[in-house]
Design a protein around this motif. Structure first.
Motif, short mmCIF file in Angstrom:
data_model
loop_
_atom_site.label_atom_id
_atom_site.label_comp_id
_atom_site.label_asym_id
_atom_site.label_seq_id
_atom_site.Cartn_x
_atom_site.Cartn_y
_atom_site.Cartn_z
N LYS A 17 0.86 -1.18 0.00
CA LYS A 17 0.00 0.00 0.00
C LYS A 17 0.89 1.22 0.00
N GLY A 18 0.53 2.22 -0.81
CA GLY A 18 1.39 3.38 -0.91
C GLY A 18 0.64 4.66 -1.17
N ILE A 19 1.33 5.77 -0.91
CA ILE A 19 0.79 7.10 -1.19
C ILE A 19 1.28 7.52 -2.56
N MET A 20 0.34 7.96 -3.40
CA MET A 20 0.64 8.35 -4.77
C MET A 20 0.53 9.87 -4.88
N VAL A 21 1.55 10.50 -5.41
CA VAL A 21 1.54 11.94 -5.60
C VAL A 21 2.05 12.27 -7.00
N ARG A 22 1.62 13.41 -7.51
CA ARG A 22 2.13 13.88 -8.79
C ARG A 22 3.39 14.71 -8.58
N GLY A 23 4.32 14.57 -9.49
CA GLY A 23 5.57 15.29 -9.36
C GLY A 23 5.39 16.80 -9.36
N LEU A 62 5.95 4.98 -1.36
CA LEU A 62 5.68 6.22 -2.07
C LEU A 62 5.82 6.02 -3.57
N ALA A 63 4.92 6.64 -4.33
CA ALA A 63 5.06 6.69 -5.79
C ALA A 63 4.88 8.13 -6.24
N ILE A 64 5.89 8.66 -6.92
CA ILE A 64 5.81 9.98 -7.54
C ILE A 64 5.62 9.76 -9.04
N VAL A 65 4.50 10.27 -9.58
CA VAL A 65 4.13 9.97 -10.96
C VAL A 65 3.88 11.28 -11.70
N GLU A 66 4.36 11.34 -12.94
CA GLU A 66 4.12 12.53 -13.75
C GLU A 66 4.17 12.15 -15.22
N ALA A 67 3.57 12.97 -16.06
CA ALA A 67 3.62 12.73 -17.50
C ALA A 67 5.06 12.71 -17.97
N SER A 68 5.36 11.79 -18.89
CA SER A 68 6.74 11.61 -19.35
C SER A 68 7.01 12.38 -20.63
N SER A 69 8.24 12.83 -20.78
CA SER A 69 8.67 13.46 -22.03
C SER A 69 9.37 12.45 -22.94
N ARG A 70 9.49 11.21 -22.49
CA ARG A 70 10.15 10.17 -23.26
C ARG A 70 9.22 9.66 -24.35
N LEU A 71 9.80 9.24 -25.48
CA LEU A 71 9.01 8.71 -26.57
C LEU A 71 8.49 7.31 -26.27
N ASP A 72 9.18 6.57 -25.39
CA ASP A 72 8.81 5.19 -25.12
C ASP A 72 7.96 5.03 -23.87
N ALA A 73 7.52 6.13 -23.26
CA ALA A 73 6.76 6.03 -22.01
C ALA A 73 5.65 7.08 -21.97
N ASP A 74 4.59 6.75 -21.25
CA ASP A 74 3.50 7.69 -21.03
C ASP A 74 3.69 8.47 -19.73
N VAL A 75 4.22 7.79 -18.69
CA VAL A 75 4.46 8.45 -17.41
C VAL A 75 5.82 8.04 -16.86
N ASP A 76 6.39 8.93 -16.07
CA ASP A 76 7.59 8.62 -15.29
C ASP A 76 7.16 8.31 -13.87
N THR A 78 8.69 7.35 -9.97
CA THR A 78 9.79 7.21 -9.01
C THR A 78 9.24 6.59 -7.73
N PHE A 79 9.84 5.48 -7.33
CA PHE A 79 9.42 4.82 -6.10
C PHE A 79 10.28 5.28 -4.94
N GLY A 80 9.68 5.39 -3.76
CA GLY A 80 10.42 5.69 -2.54
C GLY A 80 10.01 4.76 -1.42
N GLN A 81 10.99 4.11 -0.80
CA GLN A 81 10.73 3.31 0.41
C GLN A 81 10.95 4.25 1.59
N VAL A 82 9.86 4.60 2.26
CA VAL A 82 9.92 5.60 3.32
C VAL A 82 10.24 4.92 4.64
N SER A 83 11.36 5.30 5.23
CA SER A 83 11.74 4.73 6.53
C SER A 83 10.70 5.12 7.57
N ILE A 84 10.41 4.20 8.47
CA ILE A 84 9.41 4.45 9.49
C ILE A 84 10.00 5.18 10.68
N ASP A 85 11.17 4.72 11.14
CA ASP A 85 11.75 5.30 12.36
C ASP A 85 12.97 6.16 12.12
#
Length: 376
Positions: A17-23, A62-76, A78-85
């Protein structure tokens, strides 16, 4: 810090389970960005009581998602493993489970235009591992359709299937599918014991150990049954990390802040009972495996770890190949027995002078849980 809001959503992706945000909704400065994200999750705090984090490694993602400027992708993505402590976010690994939620989030957020009804295809560029992931899933009225009859081990109920194809996945962290140049290495720990390991960089940089060498049976499903081996496993993990130059010479390393390399234990198939009490016969799967994440036993099996394991099963001479069934060595799907049940992964591997991964395929489900404005 003044009170502010940030748009976000919480999704279940596979067994995580994760929090999704736009870049675009985050500061460009990495320090300020992470300061806001840590407040969003409520870290550092073992309960993450003042934020939206789930207080476990599989629910503090964590997932940071945004529209991609790459020709081979629709979105970019970035995953983040957020430390708890600790006030730390590890951006080096990817999470395959959270990857399954990225396409649905992109569609629901308007980042990708899709047909109103049918099957959507979203091309996802994972910045962590320089890999391309192509997701296929159902949409209705132009939005992700989560309802269906598909079940996956470790998640109650059913949902619609999300098929993920992973491309360009060899060497995302180290630059090489086999970072040491060998299919088996030997690690000597401080008491003189020697352990065979396979270091493989596919999906995530992963160390595979032989569970039998640790005195494990391959049927363990709870941390308490494996705790005696924890110090040895962590010592081996850190030794490999230092051997690969992942840490500075005098850097203090611990599982909660240094997610890589991942480490997994493999065993020949044995009969066992899952965490829910269901019986699994040895003939029902191809290899027994347990993976650790941030010093904890994963309740199922991490998808990126499953990618690494599936590839290793196809390569003669690896620790995994020594334990996988004959069916698992052949082309096609590999059935991984984990604490909650069985995960199937397909790996296409070309074993030439320099082995190469063509594609890895698997299926997950996902579900949006909430979307709105979070107070920071």
């Amino acid at each position: 810090m003044a009170l502010c809001t940030i748009p976000c959503a919480i999704y279940r992706g596979g067994t995580s389970k994760g929090i999704m945000v736009r870049g675009r909704d985050l500061p460009a400065d990495p320090t300020e960005r992470d300061r806001i994200l840590l407040r969003l999750f409520g870290s550092p705090d073992p309960r993450q009581i003042d934020g939206l984090g789930g207080a476990t490694p599989t629910t503090s993602k964590l997932a940071i998602v945004e529209a991609s400027s790459r020709l081979d992708a629709d979105v970019d993505y970035t995953f983040g493993q957020v430390s708890i402590d600790e006030p730390y976010i590890d951006y080096r690994p990817n999470c395959g489970n959270i990857s399954s939620a990225v396409g649905p989030f992109a569609v629901n957020s308007g980042l990708v235009d899709v047909q109103r009804d049918g099957i959507a295809t979203v091309r996802i560029y994972n910045t962590n591992t320089d890999a391309l992931i192509v997701a296929h899933f159902a949409v209705k009225d132009g939005r992700f359709a989560p309802g269906g009859d598909t079940s996956i081990a470790g998640v109650p109920g059913t949902g619609s299937p999300i098929y993920l194809d992973f491309f360009r996945i060899g060497g995302g962290v180290s630059g090489s599918l086999l970072p040491t140049g060998r299919r088996v290495d030997e690690v000597v720990i401080k008491d003189g014991r020697r352990f065979r390991v396979t270091v493989i960089d596919a999906g995530n940089l992963t160390v595979l150990m032989d569970a039998e060498e640790l005195g494990l049976l391959g049927s363990e499903v709870r941390e308490v049954d494996m705790k005696h081996a924890w110090p040895t496993i962590e010592w081996v993990r850190q030794q490999v990390g230092r051997m690969l130059g992942l840490y500075d010479e005098h850097e203090i390393v611990n599982p909660t802040t240094h997610a890589l390399p991942k480490i997994a234990l493999v065993h020949t198939p044995v009969a066992y009972q899952t965490t829910s009490g269901s019986a699994v016969e040895a003939c029902a799967y191809d290899i027994s495996a347990r993976v650790l994440t941030m010093g904890r036993l994963h309740p199922t099996y991490a998808v990126t770890g499953a990618i690494a394991l599936a590839v290793a099963c196809k390569l003669p001479g690896t620790v995994a190949h020594d334990h996988v069934s004959e069916l698992g060595k052949a082309p096609g799907m590999i059935r991984i027995g984990h604490p909650a049940g069985i995960l199937e992964v397909g790996a296409e591997v070309e074993d030439d002078t320099v082995p190469r991964v063509t594609k890895v395929t698997l299926m997950r489900t996902a579900r949006p849980l909430i979307a709105g404005m979070a107070w920071i």
